[in-house]
Write an enzyme that holds these catalytic residues in place. Structure first.
Site, short mmCIF file in Angstrom:
data_model
loop_
_atom_site.label_atom_id
_atom_site.label_comp_id
_atom_site.label_asym_id
_atom_site.label_seq_id
_atom_site.Cartn_x
_atom_site.Cartn_y
_atom_site.Cartn_z
N ARG A 1 -13.76 -0.51 -1.01
CA ARG A 1 -12.63 0.24 -1.56
C ARG A 1 -11.30 -0.45 -1.24
O ARG A 1 -10.43 -0.61 -2.11
CB ARG A 1 -12.64 1.66 -0.99
CG ARG A 1 -11.43 2.53 -1.33
CD ARG A 1 -11.39 2.93 -2.77
NE ARG A 1 -10.72 1.94 -3.61
CZ ARG A 1 -10.50 2.05 -4.91
NH1 ARG A 1 -10.90 3.14 -5.55
NH2 ARG A 1 -9.90 1.12 -5.59
N HIS B 1 0.84 5.06 -1.55
CA HIS B 1 0.24 5.96 -0.57
C HIS B 1 1.14 6.26 0.63
O HIS B 1 0.62 6.57 1.71
CB HIS B 1 -1.09 5.37 -0.08
CG HIS B 1 -2.12 5.24 -1.15
ND1 HIS B 1 -2.77 6.32 -1.71
CD2 HIS B 1 -2.63 4.14 -1.77
CE1 HIS B 1 -3.64 5.91 -2.61
NE2 HIS B 1 -3.56 4.58 -2.68
N CYS C 1 -8.64 -2.30 -3.68
CA CYS C 1 -7.23 -1.88 -3.72
C CYS C 1 -6.31 -3.10 -3.66
O CYS C 1 -5.32 -3.18 -4.39
CB CYS C 1 -6.92 -0.94 -2.56
SG CYS C 1 -7.44 0.76 -2.81
N CYS D 1 0.84 -1.20 0.00
CA CYS D 1 0.00 0.00 0.00
C CYS D 1 0.87 1.25 0.00
O CYS D 1 0.55 2.26 -0.64
CB CYS D 1 -0.90 0.02 1.23
SG CYS D 1 -1.97 -1.41 1.44
#
Length: 271
Positions: free
Chosen positions: A228, A184, A232, A180
């Site tokens: 969501r 991000h 992802c 992730c």
């Protein structure tokens, strides 16, 4: 001035011009995206789903012919204001840290008598099939609109989940050795003109978390945070988690903790 120095200065001038050009383009793109989002916000289809969720909340359903009006989402039975903004949190009656969706499913089972399979059968909408869960989450989420996210994760179980979420956020895995944090975990990243917020900061995590659930124009449906995050992970080629998996709740706890203090603006609307 020797030839080497001249070339170096010319190269620096070209590089500076390119950086300026890229910066100007980035600024223009950001302005256009802001205009696009402003246009989208004028009439959010999620408002219709919020109304459906309100009706479902008070409707007597299931084998027990009961409503959800006594469901405790962490603020006390039936109290909704600020509940979404304070989740996930530890619930003594289940001995688990739960987010809004896992708690709603628990209430559908304990208060209304639905089985787990019945309560989660349509956890996300499909063409021609609405999702009661998405409607309820949209309704509950709207009750925190204008309030600050408040997930300090001080309870030992909450702290444990936040730590687990942080581990998952940074862990590289899957066939592409991805995490992730690659998308991000730092400032200034973008994919397909979409800014990728730095979810390790309050502002970045807040921007990401404060508008969910959101209506996604490209999908023609409201998406919850569970959906969501699961999507992802799918896009990152991770093993896709099951709905309400501890790994998803842990990620939510980590992200909501980072976003604590940010003011909710939900339901949102996104491309």
């Amino acid at each position: 001035m020797n030839q080497r120095l001249t070339k170096a200065l010319v190269g620096l001038a070209v590089a500076t011009a390119c950086i300026g050009s890229v910066s100007a383009q980035d600024s223009k793109v950001a302005d256009e995206l802001a205009k696009y989002r402003e246009a989208l916000a004028d009439g959010n289809p999620a408002d219709l789903l919020e109304a459906k969720g309100e009706a479902l909340w008070s409707e007597k359903r299931g084998p027990k012919n009961a409503s959800l009006e006594q469901c405790d989402l962490g603020m006390g039975p039936g109290k909704l204001e600020g509940a979404y903004a304070s989740l996930p949190k530890y619930f003594k009656d289940t001995g688990k840290v739960m987010d809004v969706e896992s708690r709603l499913v628990h209430c559908m089972m304990s208060l209304q008598g639905f089985t787990y399979e019945q309560a989660t059968k349509n956890w996300y909408s499909k063409p021609g099939t609405d999702s009661d869960i998405e409607a309820l989450v949209t309704f509950v989420g709207a009750k925190s609109n204008g309030l600050k996210i408040n997930v300090p994760a001080k309870h030992p179980e909450e702290a444990k989940m936040a730590k687990m979420g942080e581990y998952i956020f940074y862990r590289r895995s899957g066939p592409q050795d991805f995490s992730c944090s690659i998308c991000h975990g730092q400032e200034g990243k973008r994919i397909r003109l979409q800014e990728l917020g730095n979810l390790t900061t309050k502002d970045g995590a807040g921007t990401a978390m404060k508008t969910w659930p959101s209506y996604r124009v490209s999908q023609g449906a409201v998406w919850t945070m569970q959906r969501r995050l699961i999507d992802c992970m799918r896009q990152a080629r991770f093993p896709e988690p099951k709905y309400l998996a501890d790994s998803i709740v842990a990620l939510e706890t980590f992200l909501q903790k980072n976003a604590t203090g940010t003011v909710m603006e939900t339901p949102g609307i996104k491309r």
